[in-house]
Structure formats: structure tokens, C-alpha cells
Write a protein that holds these residues in place. Structure first.
Motif, PDB file in Angstrom:
ATOM      1  N   ASN A   5       0.656  -1.438  -0.201  1.00 15.71           N
ATOM      2  CA  ASN A   5       0.026   0.012  -0.108  1.00 15.71           C
ATOM      3  C   ASN A   5       1.093   1.571   0.112  1.00 15.71           C
ATOM      4  OD1 ASN A   5      -2.857  -0.842  -0.392  1.00 15.71           O
ATOM      5  ND2 ASN A   5      -1.730  -2.139   1.560  1.00 15.71           N
ATOM      6  N   ASN A   6       2.387   0.852   0.394  1.00 18.53           N
ATOM      7  CA  ASN A   6       3.199   2.378   0.282  1.00 18.53           C
ATOM      8  C   ASN A   6       4.845   1.884   0.407  1.00 18.53           C
ATOM      9  OD1 ASN A   6       3.216   2.103   3.126  1.00 18.53           O
ATOM     10  ND2 ASN A   6       1.319   2.966   3.465  1.00 18.53           N
ATOM     11  N   PHE A   7       5.255   2.813   0.626  1.00 18.11           N
ATOM     12  CA  PHE A   7       6.564   2.486   0.617  1.00 18.11           C
ATOM     13  C   PHE A   7       7.339   1.547   1.462  1.00 18.11           C
ATOM     14  CE2 PHE A   7      11.235   4.039   2.634  1.00 18.11           C
ATOM     15  CZ  PHE A   7      11.174   3.747   1.432  1.00 18.11           C
ATOM     16  N   ILE A   8       6.675   2.110   2.830  1.00 19.59           N
ATOM     17  CA  ILE A   8       6.963   1.735   4.287  1.00 19.59           C
ATOM     18  C   ILE A   8       6.915   0.099   4.038  1.00 19.59           C
ATOM     19  CG2 ILE A   8       6.822   1.275   6.374  1.00 19.59           C
ATOM     20  CD1 ILE A   8       5.738   3.998   6.682  1.00 19.59           C
ATOM     21  N   GLU A   9       5.663  -0.217   4.106  1.00 15.78           N
ATOM     22  CA  GLU A   9       5.117  -1.655   3.379  1.00 15.78           C
ATOM     23  C   GLU A   9       6.314  -2.096   1.993  1.00 15.78           C
ATOM     24  OE1 GLU A   9       0.798  -1.622   4.480  1.00 15.78           O
ATOM     25  OE2 GLU A   9       1.061  -2.422   2.714  1.00 15.78           O
ATOM     26  N   TYR A  10       6.600  -1.403   0.944  1.00 15.65           N
ATOM     27  CA  TYR A  10       7.344  -1.848   0.062  1.00 15.65           C
ATOM     28  C   TYR A  10       8.381  -2.377   0.547  1.00 15.65           C
ATOM     29  CZ  TYR A  10       6.841  -3.125  -4.781  1.00 15.65           C
ATOM     30  OH  TYR A  10       6.910  -3.059  -5.972  1.00 15.65           O
ATOM     31  N   GLU A  80       0.433  -6.796  -5.644  1.00 15.04           N
ATOM     32  CA  GLU A  80      -0.685  -5.917  -5.976  1.00 15.04           C
ATOM     33  C   GLU A  80       0.196  -4.272  -5.903  1.00 15.04           C
ATOM     34  OE1 GLU A  80      -5.262  -4.962  -5.650  1.00 15.04           O
ATOM     35  OE2 GLU A  80      -4.404  -6.841  -5.422  1.00 15.04           O
ATOM     36  N   VAL A  81      -0.031  -3.790  -6.306  1.00 19.88           N
ATOM     37  CA  VAL A  81       0.809  -2.586  -5.648  1.00 19.88           C
ATOM     38  C   VAL A  81      -0.572  -1.058  -5.637  1.00 19.88           C
ATOM     39  CG1 VAL A  81       2.195  -0.282  -5.169  1.00 19.88           C
ATOM     40  CG2 VAL A  81       3.496  -2.696  -6.041  1.00 19.88           C
ATOM     41  N   ARG A  82      -0.698  -1.057  -4.655  1.00 18.04           N
ATOM     42  CA  ARG A  82      -1.802  -0.408  -4.418  1.00 18.04           C
ATOM     43  C   ARG A  82      -1.693   0.952  -4.372  1.00 18.04           C
ATOM     44  NH1 ARG A  82      -5.919  -4.414  -0.072  1.00 18.04           N
ATOM     45  NH2 ARG A  82      -6.278  -6.025  -2.478  1.00 18.04           N
TER      46      ARG A  82
END
Length: 157
Positions: A5-10, A80-82
């Protein structure tokens, strides 16, 4: 499938093998359409009879660039990049083709997130892409793909 969902999760996936796509069968129709679209009509790809008789693989083979062009499609089966307002296929590096893919072969992508970098709100992600061939020990290719993501502002961190 992983969901980001965001940079931190990536960033949490950095250094990890994150998964495999589904198997995808390379058929002659797909090879022929790619040859037509790219004006690459070399006989090893499109002439079944000649390939069986004269070719080193005794079959037609997929174009290397056809196999590379499958990366975005296969990657979307893994991740899946949201919350993204724009995603860019930025580049490829260090690709090596290890083995030809004959018509009728099944391939799948193995992906490892190598690095995730915040470049002033543009997120640069390097993914090691390895295209596996069913029942073969050597991959069709291995190399790095680079994606740039612009997350929606409220999801950037």
C-alpha cells in the motif's frame, strides 16, 4: 500474492524472494503475434517445419524480448501495488538469457525485491526477475527490472 500500500510496506520486502507467478504457456500464436508486432520474423521463431528440420531446438522458440515483455503481466500476479497514481517501467539491467524457451513450454516468474529507495517521493524498486521453465533446471533469463512508483500523497509513507 503480496499487497503493498505504500513505501514502508514495500521497504519491508527488501531482500526477500516474494513469490512466483502462475505458469504461462508460450504458444505459437503468441510468438507469431509478437513477430508481427516487432517485425522480427526470423525463421527460428515462426517457421515450424524449418525449425524442426534445421534448428538446434527441433522446435520454434520464443523471442527473448517476448519473454522480457511478460514481466509486467507476471509481476502483477505476484504483487498488487495499491494507492499508486503512476507506475513506470523504468529499466532493465544485467539480463542474461540462459536457455531458449521452445513453443509449448510453461514459464513462470520468480521475483525477489532487491532494493526499495525513496527518491524524493518517487519510489524506485529493483526486482530480480528469474523466468523459470517447467521441468528445466536453468532459467530462461535472470536480471533486474526497475519500477518507479508515485504513491498517492496520503499513502507515500
Amino acid at each position: 500474492m503480496i499487497i503493498i500500500n505504500n513505501f514502508i510496506e514495500y521497504k519491508a520486502f527488501e531482500g526477500q524472494m516474494v513469490g512466483f507467478s502462475d505458469w504461462h504457456t508460450i504458444d505459437q500464436n503468441q510468438i507469431n503475434r509478437f513477430a508481427e508486432a516487432t517485425l522480427d520474423d526470423q525463421w527460428i521463431h515462426i517457421n515450424k517445419e524449418r525449425a524442426e528440420k534445421e534448428g538446434p531446438f527441433k522446435s520454434t522458440i520464443a523471442h527473448g524480448y517476448l519473454l522480457l515483455s511478460l514481466i509486467p503481466y507476471l509481476w502483477k500476479q505476484i504483487a498488487e501495488v495499491r494507492n499508486v497514481k503512476m507506475e513506470i517501467n523504468y529499466g532493465i539491467e544485467n539480463f542474461k538469457f540462459g536457455q531458449a524457451v521452445t513453443v509449448g513450454s510453461d514459464v513462470k516468474l520468480q521475483a525477489t525485491v532487491k532494493s526499495v529507495t525513496d527518491l524524493r517521493r518517487t519510489i524506485k524498486v529493483v526486482v530480480e526477475a528469474k523466468l523459470l521453465i517447467r521441468n528445466q533446471s536453468k532459467p530462461a533469463y535472470t536480471g533486474d527490472v526497475i519500477f518507479l512508483y508515485h504513491f498517492l500523497e496520503e499513502n507515500n509513507r
